[in-house]
Scaffold this motif. Structure first.
Motif, short mmCIF file in Angstrom:
data_model
loop_
_atom_site.label_atom_id
_atom_site.label_comp_id
_atom_site.label_asym_id
_atom_site.label_seq_id
_atom_site.Cartn_x
_atom_site.Cartn_y
_atom_site.Cartn_z
N ARG A 295 0.83 -1.21 0.00
CA ARG A 295 0.00 0.00 0.00
C ARG A 295 0.86 1.26 0.00
O ARG A 295 0.54 2.25 -0.66
N GLN A 296 1.95 1.23 0.73
CA GLN A 296 2.84 2.39 0.80
C GLN A 296 3.39 2.73 -0.58
O GLN A 296 3.47 3.91 -0.96
N PRO A 303 9.40 5.01 -2.01
CA PRO A 303 9.81 4.73 -3.38
C PRO A 303 9.41 3.31 -3.79
O PRO A 303 9.32 2.39 -2.98
N SER A 304 9.20 3.13 -5.08
CA SER A 304 8.74 1.84 -5.60
C SER A 304 9.78 0.74 -5.46
O SER A 304 9.46 -0.45 -5.49
N ARG A 460 6.54 15.56 0.26
CA ARG A 460 7.85 16.18 0.44
C ARG A 460 8.80 15.15 1.04
O ARG A 460 8.48 14.50 2.03
N SER A 461 9.98 15.04 0.43
CA SER A 461 10.93 13.99 0.82
C SER A 461 12.26 14.54 1.30
O SER A 461 13.21 13.77 1.52
N ASP A 560 18.03 3.83 -0.66
CA ASP A 560 17.69 2.72 0.23
C ASP A 560 16.81 3.24 1.35
O ASP A 560 17.26 3.50 2.47
N PHE A 561 15.52 3.41 1.06
CA PHE A 561 14.57 4.04 1.98
C PHE A 561 14.48 3.31 3.31
O PHE A 561 14.36 3.93 4.37
N SER A 562 14.56 1.98 3.30
CA SER A 562 14.29 1.18 4.50
C SER A 562 15.52 0.59 5.16
O SER A 562 15.41 -0.25 6.07
N LEU A 563 16.71 1.01 4.73
CA LEU A 563 17.97 0.59 5.35
C LEU A 563 18.17 -0.93 5.25
O LEU A 563 18.29 -1.63 6.24
#
Length: 787
Positions: A295-296, A303-304, A460-461, A560-563
Motif C-alpha cells: 500500500r505504501q 519509493p517503488s 515532500r521527501s 535505500d529508503f528502508s535501510l
C-alpha cells in the motif's frame, strides 16, 4: 445630527490612533523578549484638552495576518501504522488533511517521547535542552539532567510574548521528576513554559479511564460522565478554550499544542472502537507488513524500489505461534488499532471546530503521527499491566488469555506484543527506543495551511527533523528568532525551517546533518548517508555489550529508503568519516558520555539526579495531602517501613483509606473496613497479600501502627517480601507475610494519598474514586519512617 457627527469624529480619531499603534507595532524589536515598552513621556500641560494624544502601548500584537498554529502530536505510533502512510489502521482525519495539504515522508523524531516533545517545542536538539531521555531516567550529566535551561526558551513563550494566546492539552512529560510536587518549583510546568492554559497530565502516561489531570498547576477531578475517556475530555477542553479565545479576541491568533496520551500504553479504548477491527489482524504481523509496504508503494509514500527490512531475529514468525498466542496477539492489535482510530476521530472533532469558527484557512495545522516509532516495550507476548516491564517481570500467555474480553478496558493496563510494533513501523526493522533505525525515528507528518500552501496532496521527501518545527512556525508567522528571552541570552535554534519546501517539492535539502542517540543506540545522517549502530533492542535492559565493541553500518538512504543495503564494507572511509562526525556532533551537543542504562536509571540514587526527599528517613503527613507522584514521595521499595497513624475513630467505627500508594495495578494500602485496620500489598495487579485485624477499633483517639519488616538484606536485594504487623495503641492485632514486592516502580501516574485513594484503588474492597475511599474518621497526623 450632532450626536452622529460626534460619533464620526470619534471613529476617525480612533482609526487614526490604531493606525499609529499598528505602525508602531511594525517597528518593534522582536529579537529581545519580552518586547520593551517605549519610554513613557512626561507632560507639563495642566489640561488634557491641550495635549495631542499619543499611541498607547496596551499590548504587543503579532505580525499582520499571522496564522493560528495547531500542533497535533500522537504518542507511540510509527510510520507504518496510519492509513495515510499505508498502514492498516484507519485515520480518516489524517487522510483528509493530507489530501489538502503536504505529506512529509522523511521526517524524524528522537525515538523517545520526552526528548521529541522538548525538541519539538524549542527547536534545539534534545541534549541541548538537557533531555537526553525521559524525565524519569535523567542523570547528573549535562544533556541529561531533565531541566530545560533558561537559555532554551520554548516556542510557546516566543509566541506568547509576541501576542499569541497559547494553550496545551494532553500529555506533557517535560518536567523534571523531582519538580512535580506541591512545592514545585513550577518553572518547567506548562504554564511557565509559555502556555496560558494547560489541561492534561504531567507525566509520561496515565490511565485513560481514571487519569491524573491538572488544570494549570492544580490537580482536578475529571468529569464523572458515563464512559469517560481522557482523549475525549482533553478534546472538549481544547475546543472549549479555542472557541472562547476566538470569541473574546477574534483578531488575536492562538497557538495550540494538542498531544494525546494515545496510543502510548495503557491501550485503553471503548470496546466499540476495538471491535471495528475484529478479525482484521488474524492474518498476523508478517502478512500485515507485506500488505503495508504494498500500500505504501501504491500511495507513493515510499519509493517503488523499497525493500521490506527484515524483522528483528527475536520476533517469531506468525506461522510458528500457537493458536492461543495468535488469538491473544490478534486481540491486542485490535485494541491498539481501535485506540488509534478513536484518537484520529477526536482530532477530527477538533478540526471540525476550527472549521466551524471559520479559522481553518488561516491555521497552520501540523499533524505529527508519532513522537517515536511504535513501542515494543510490551515484550514478546504483551502485558496485562505495562508496569511489569518496568519491574523486570515477564508475563505469560496463559495468564493473559483469560483477560482477552477485558483487554483495553478499565480492568487492564495493557500493552501489545512487540511483533505488532515492528509491523506498525513498516517498512523498517526496529521500533521506539532505537534511535539508529528509522523504525524508531521516522514518523509521518502532514502540514496543512490553505492560506500558505497552495499545493494539495503533495509529498515532500527532504530530510526533516523534529527540531525543524519551531523555526518553521516562526518563519510562517513572520517572527525573528529571539536573541534574548526573559533576560537570558538564547542558545541559537538548531533546526532548519521547512518553509522552503512548501512551494517546491524539488527544493534542495537544507537540513543536511543530524545526530541520533538514545540509550546507546546512535547514528548520524549527513548528505543522504546514514551511519548507525544497533547497541540494544528495546526489550533488552540488562547485560548490554560494551559501547566500544559496537559495529557500525552504512546506508545511502536516497537509494535505500528502508535501510536494507549495508555499504560499510564497500565504503569504509566514508563510514569512518561519519563516525568521526558523530563524535564531533555528540561533543558539541552534550551527548557524551553515552549512558546505555535503562531501568536502573529510574532510581535517582543510581542515576545521580536530585531526589526531593534526599536522605530523609522520616516523613510527616497530614489529611489532605494527596496526589503525591512517586518521584516526590518517600521511596519505600526494597526496605523496611513503619507507618504510625494518629486517628480519631467516630461512633460506629471508621472506614476508608489511612495511607496508600499506587493503584489497581500495583501499590500498597493501609485502610479500615467495618472499623478494622487492614493492610493490602498489591503486586502488579497479579497478586494481593492482605493482613487484617479481626477486631474493630472502638470510638475515640487511637494510634494505628503498620510495621513492614523487609526480608531483603539491603536495598540492593530487590523485590523480596516482608513480615507485616498491625498494632493498635501498642497492642498487636494482626500479623502476616507479603511474599514479594515491586522492586523498581509502582506506577507512572497513580499517587500516594492520605485519607483517600485517588484514581483506582489498591485494595478491591474499598470502592473506587475519591469519595468512595475517603476515611470517615479523623486523621490527626501520620508518620512514615523507612530503614
Amino acid at each position: 445630527m450632532r450626536r452622529n457627527g460626534m460619533s464620526l469624529m470619534i471613529a476617525v480619531a480612533t482609526m487614526a490612533l490604531f493606525s499609529q499603534v499598528s505602525t508602531a507595532q511594525d517597528k518593534l524589536d522582536r529579537t529581545v523578549l519580552p518586547i520593551q515598552e517605549p519610554e513613557r513621556p512626561k507632560f507639563s500641560e495642566l489640561d488634557v484638552r491641550n495635549v495631542e494624544e499619543i499611541p498607547p502601548f496596551f499590548e504587543v500584537k503579532p505580525p499582520k495576518e499571522a496564522p493560528n498554529v495547531i500542533i497535533v502530536l500522537i504518542d507511540d505510533i510509527g510510520f507504518g501504522g496510519p492509513s495515510t502512510f499505508g498502514g492498516p489502521i484507519q485515520t480518516p482525519t489524517l487522510d483528509r488533511l493530507a489530501k489538502s495539504g503536504l505529506l512529509y515522508n522523511n521526517f524524524h523524531t528522537t525515538a523517545l517521547c520526552s526528548p521529541t516533545r522538548m525538541a519539538l517545542k524549542c527547536g534545539r536538539n534534545h541534549h541541548t535542552a538537557n533531555t537526553g531521555s525521559i524525565m524519569e531516567s535523567s542523570t547528573g550529566f549535562p544533556g541529561n539532567t531533565g531541566q530545560v535551561p533558561n537559555s532554551v526558551a520554548p516556542l510557546a513563550e516566543m509566541l506568547r510574548l509576541n501576542g499569541y494566546s497559547t494553550g496545551a492539552f494532553g500529555k506533557w512529560h517535560e518536567t523534571a521528576a523531582w519538580e512535580t510536587s506541591v512545592s514545585g518549583p513550577f518553572d518547567r510546568w506548562p504554564t511557565r513554559q509559555g502556555f496560558d492554559k494547560f489541561y492534561g497530565f504531567i507525566g509520561g502516561e496515565t490511565d485513560q479511564w481514571f487519569p491524573l489531570v491538572y488544570d494549570g498547576v492544580t490537580r482536578v477531578t475529571p468529569p464523572k460522565t458515563e464512559g469517560y475517556h481522557f482523549t475525549v475530555d482533553m478534546t472538549n477542553q481544547a475546543i472549549g478554550w479555542m472557541k472562547a479565545q476566538q470569541s473574546i479576541t477574534p483578531d488575536k491568533p492562538f497557538f495550540m499544542y494538542y498531544a494525546t496520551g494515545a496510543v502510548h500504553a495503557p491501550h485503553h479504548v471503548p470496546k466499540k472502537w476495538a471491535d471495528k477491527y475484529k478479525g482484521k489482524f488474524d492474518k498476523g504481523w508478517d502478512n500485515i507488513r507485506l500488505e503495508s509496504i504494498a500500500r505504501q508503494k501504491k500511495l507513493g509514500v515510499i519509493p517503488s524500489n523499497t525493500k521490506l527490512a527484515p524483522k528483528p531475529e527475536d520476533i517469531k514468525d506468525w506461522e510458528v505461534l500457537t493458536p492461543d498466542e495468535r488469538r491473544l496477539f490478534a486481540r491486542q492489535a485490535e485494541v491498539f488499532a481501535g485506540f488509534l482510530e478513536q484518537t484520529d476521530h477526536e482530532i477530527g472533532r477538533l478540526t471540525a471546530a476550527v472549521e466551524e469558527i471559520g479559522e481553518m484557512d488561516n491555521t497552520l495545522f501540523i499533524y505529527i503521527a508519532g513522537d517515536n516509532g511504535t513501542s515494543a516495550e510490551g515484550g514478546f507476548v504483551g502485558m496485562y499491566n505495562e508496569m511489569t516491564y518496568f519491574n523486570n517481570v515477564t508475563e505469560k500467555v496463559e495468564d493473559l488469555l483469560p483477560l482477552i474480553d477485558k483487554w483495553g478496558g478499565p480492568e487492564t493496563f495493557p500493552h501489545m506484543a512487540a511483533g505488532w510494533a515492528v509491523a506498525f513501523d513498516s517498512p523498517f526493522t526496529w521500533t521506539k527506543q532505537v534511535a539508529s533505525d528509522f523504525g524508531g525515528t521516522r514518523n509521518g507528518m502532514i502540514i496543512h495551511w490553505p492560506n500558505g500552501i497552495k499545493e494539495k496532496g503533495g509529498i515532500r521527501s527532504q530530510f526533516a527533523h523534529v527540531i525543524d518545527i519551531a523555526p518553521t512556525i516562526l518563519e510562517a508567522v513572520g517572527l525573528p528568532e529571539p536573541k534574548s528571552v526573559n533576560g537570558t541570552p538564547q542558545i541559537p535554534i538548531e533546526g532548519t525551517s521547512l518553509l522552503y519546501t512548501f512551494a517546491d517539492a524539488d527544493a534542495e535539502e537544507r537540513h543536511t546533518t543530524q545526530y541520533f542517540e538514545m540509550f546507546g543506540n546512535r547514528a548520524l545522517y549527513h548528505d543522504g548517508w546514514f551511519a548507525r549502530t544497533i547497541h540494544r533492542a528495546p526489550w533488552q535492559s540488562i547485560n548490554m555489550p560494551p559501547l566500544e565493541t559496537d559495529v557500525w553500518d552504512l546506508y545511502n538512504i536516497r537509494d535505500d529508503f528502508s535501510l536494507t543495503n549495508n555499504l560499510a564494507k564497500d565504503h569504509p572511509e566514508k563510514l569512518a568519516k561519519l563516525q568521526a562526525l558523530f563524535m564531533s556532533e555528540a561533543k558539541k551537543y552534550n551527548v557524551l558520555p553515552i549512558d546505555d542504562r535503562v531501568i536502573a536509571r529510574m532510581n535517582p540514587a543510581i542515576a545521580g539526579r536530585p531526589d526531593i526527599l534526599g536522605d530523609r528517613t522520616s516523613l510527616t503527613l497530614y489529611d489532605g495531602m494527596d496526589g503525591m507522584l512517586e518521584n516526590t514521595f518517600m521511596n519505600v521499595k526494597n526496605r523496611s517501613m513503619t507507618i504510625t497513624a494518629d486517628l480519631v475513630i467516630p461512633e460506629g467505627g471508621a472506614d476508608g483509606v489511612i495511607l496508600t500508594q499506587g493503584g489497581r495495578f500495583g501499590g500498597w494500602c493501609l485502610y479500615m473496613k467495618n472499623g478494622k485496620p487492614i493492610y493490602t500489598y498489591n503486586y502488579l495487579g497479579l497478586e494481593r497479600f492482605t493482613v487484617a485485624s479481626s477486631s474493630s477499633i472502638p470510638a475515640g483517639p487511637a494510634t494505628v501502627v503498620l510495621d513492614f519488616a523487609y526480608d531483603g538484606k539491603s536495598q540492593e536485594d530487590l523485590g523480596k517480601g516482608g513480615k507485616v504487623t498491625i498494632s493498635v495503641d501498642g497492642k498487636s492485632v494482626a500479623k502476616g507475610q507479603v511474599e514479594k514486592t515491586q522492586p523498581l516502580i509502582f506506577s507512572a501516574d497513580e499517587t500516594a494519598d492520605v485519607g483517600l485513594d485517588n484514581q483506582t484503588p489498591v485494595a478491591n474492597d474499598i470502592g473506587i474514586g475519591r469519595e468512595e475511599t475517603r476515611f470517615t474518621g479523623k486523621i490527626k497526623k501520620i508518620t512514615l519512617e523507612v530503614k
